[in-house]
Design a protein around this motif. Structure first.
Motif, short mmCIF file in Angstrom:
data_model
loop_
_atom_site.label_atom_id
_atom_site.label_comp_id
_atom_site.label_asym_id
_atom_site.label_seq_id
_atom_site.Cartn_x
_atom_site.Cartn_y
_atom_site.Cartn_z
N GLN A 4 39.31 79.44 28.08
CA GLN A 4 38.34 78.78 28.93
C GLN A 4 37.19 78.17 28.14
O GLN A 4 36.67 77.12 28.50
CB GLN A 4 37.79 79.75 29.98
CG GLN A 4 36.86 79.08 30.96
CD GLN A 4 36.45 79.99 32.10
OE1 GLN A 4 36.95 81.09 32.23
NE2 GLN A 4 35.55 79.51 32.93
N LYS A 23 42.36 77.17 34.90
CA LYS A 23 43.43 78.05 35.37
C LYS A 23 44.41 78.19 34.21
O LYS A 23 44.61 77.25 33.43
CB LYS A 23 44.18 77.46 36.57
CG LYS A 23 43.31 77.03 37.73
CD LYS A 23 42.97 78.21 38.60
CE LYS A 23 42.20 77.76 39.81
NZ LYS A 23 40.83 78.15 39.81
N CYS A 24 45.06 79.33 34.11
CA CYS A 24 46.05 79.53 33.05
C CYS A 24 47.10 80.53 33.50
O CYS A 24 46.90 81.27 34.46
CB CYS A 24 45.38 80.00 31.77
SG CYS A 24 44.65 81.65 31.90
N GLY A 25 48.23 80.51 32.79
CA GLY A 25 49.29 81.45 33.13
C GLY A 25 50.52 81.24 32.27
O GLY A 25 50.44 80.67 31.18
N GLU A 38 47.68 75.89 30.59
CA GLU A 38 46.27 75.83 30.90
C GLU A 38 46.00 74.52 31.60
O GLU A 38 46.55 73.48 31.23
CB GLU A 38 45.43 75.92 29.63
CG GLU A 38 45.63 77.23 28.89
CD GLU A 38 44.95 77.25 27.55
OE1 GLU A 38 43.82 77.78 27.47
OE2 GLU A 38 45.54 76.74 26.58
N THR A 72 53.23 80.66 37.10
CA THR A 72 52.28 81.42 37.89
C THR A 72 51.06 81.70 37.03
O THR A 72 51.18 81.91 35.83
CB THR A 72 52.91 82.75 38.34
OG1 THR A 72 54.12 82.48 39.03
CG2 THR A 72 51.99 83.52 39.26
N SER A 73 49.90 81.71 37.67
CA SER A 73 48.66 82.01 36.93
C SER A 73 48.62 83.48 36.53
O SER A 73 49.28 84.33 37.14
CB SER A 73 47.44 81.65 37.77
OG SER A 73 47.40 82.43 38.94
N ASN A 74 47.85 83.77 35.50
CA ASN A 74 47.73 85.15 35.01
C ASN A 74 47.17 86.10 36.06
O ASN A 74 47.50 87.27 36.06
CB ASN A 74 46.84 85.20 33.76
CG ASN A 74 47.54 84.62 32.54
OD1 ASN A 74 48.76 84.47 32.52
ND2 ASN A 74 46.76 84.27 31.54
N ASP A 75 46.34 85.57 36.97
CA ASP A 75 45.78 86.42 38.02
C ASP A 75 46.71 86.55 39.23
O ASP A 75 46.35 87.16 40.23
CB ASP A 75 44.40 85.92 38.45
CG ASP A 75 44.43 84.50 38.99
OD1 ASP A 75 45.53 83.93 39.19
OD2 ASP A 75 43.34 83.94 39.22
N GLU A 76 47.91 85.96 39.13
CA GLU A 76 48.94 86.01 40.20
C GLU A 76 48.47 85.38 41.51
O GLU A 76 49.00 85.68 42.57
CB GLU A 76 49.37 87.47 40.46
CG GLU A 76 50.02 88.14 39.27
CD GLU A 76 51.42 87.59 38.97
OE1 GLU A 76 52.14 87.25 39.92
OE2 GLU A 76 51.78 87.51 37.79
N VAL A 77 47.48 84.47 41.46
CA VAL A 77 46.96 83.83 42.65
C VAL A 77 47.57 82.44 42.84
O VAL A 77 47.81 82.01 43.96
CB VAL A 77 45.41 83.72 42.58
CG1 VAL A 77 44.85 82.89 43.70
CG2 VAL A 77 44.80 85.12 42.57
N TRP A 78 47.85 81.73 41.74
CA TRP A 78 48.28 80.33 41.79
C TRP A 78 49.71 80.14 41.30
O TRP A 78 50.15 80.81 40.38
CB TRP A 78 47.35 79.47 40.94
CG TRP A 78 45.95 79.46 41.43
CD1 TRP A 78 44.92 80.27 40.99
CD2 TRP A 78 45.41 78.65 42.45
NE1 TRP A 78 43.79 79.98 41.69
CE2 TRP A 78 44.04 78.99 42.59
CE3 TRP A 78 45.94 77.64 43.27
CZ2 TRP A 78 43.22 78.36 43.51
CZ3 TRP A 78 45.09 77.03 44.18
CH2 TRP A 78 43.76 77.39 44.30
#
Length: 141
Positions: A4, A23-25, A38, A72-78
């Motif tokens: 970031q 955002k990243c994943g 990213e 999928t994003s690292n936070d599992e949201v996106w």
């Protein structure tokens, strides 16, 4: 991954006004290559999309595009889906770490398991990038 801080420094004072902040994943391409991704969309609609790999993917040296990518994003949201990704710049570091600055024709970013969707289209006309649309699908709200 660049992290970031890279995007915050690159965009400086306008980062906080980004349409989509960092955002990243992780994800996979149509060639079953695993990538870290990213994404950031600045206030003007310019997409900064970066793929990274801990492996050296030799096929990208000769074929400077990826047909499709999903992850999928690292936070599992996106969830992210991209098509027709042009590789603009390749950065190779030792030991065997590669980073690609990319220009996808289409980026679909949506909340995981949701109908809310951000759809970004880009058209490359000579050397000018034109941001065509940012659509928020809120039919389910």
């Amino acid at each position: 991954m660049l992290g970031q801080d890279y995007f915050t420094i690159r965009l400086s004072d306008i980062y906080e006004y980004s349409r989509i902040q960092y955002k990243c994943g992780e994800g996979i391409s149509n060639k079953n290559a695993k990538y870290l991704w990213e994404l950031c969309v600045d206030v003007s609609g310019n997409i900064i999309f970066v793929l990274s790999s801990k492996e050296y993917l030799h096929f990208l040296d000769h074929n400077t595009n990826v047909e499709s990518f999903s992850g999928t994003s690292n936070d599992e949201v996106w969830e992210i889906n991209c098509t027709d990704i042009k590789i603009l710049t390749i950065k190779v570091e030792v030991p065997h770490k590669s980073t690609w600055f990319c220009l996808p024709s289409t980026v679909v970013l949506k909340l995981k398991g949701s109908q809310i969707m951000f759809l970004l289209w880009l058209e490359l006309t000579l050397v000018t990038l034109i941001f065509l649309a940012l659509i928020v699908n809120v039919d389910s709200l």
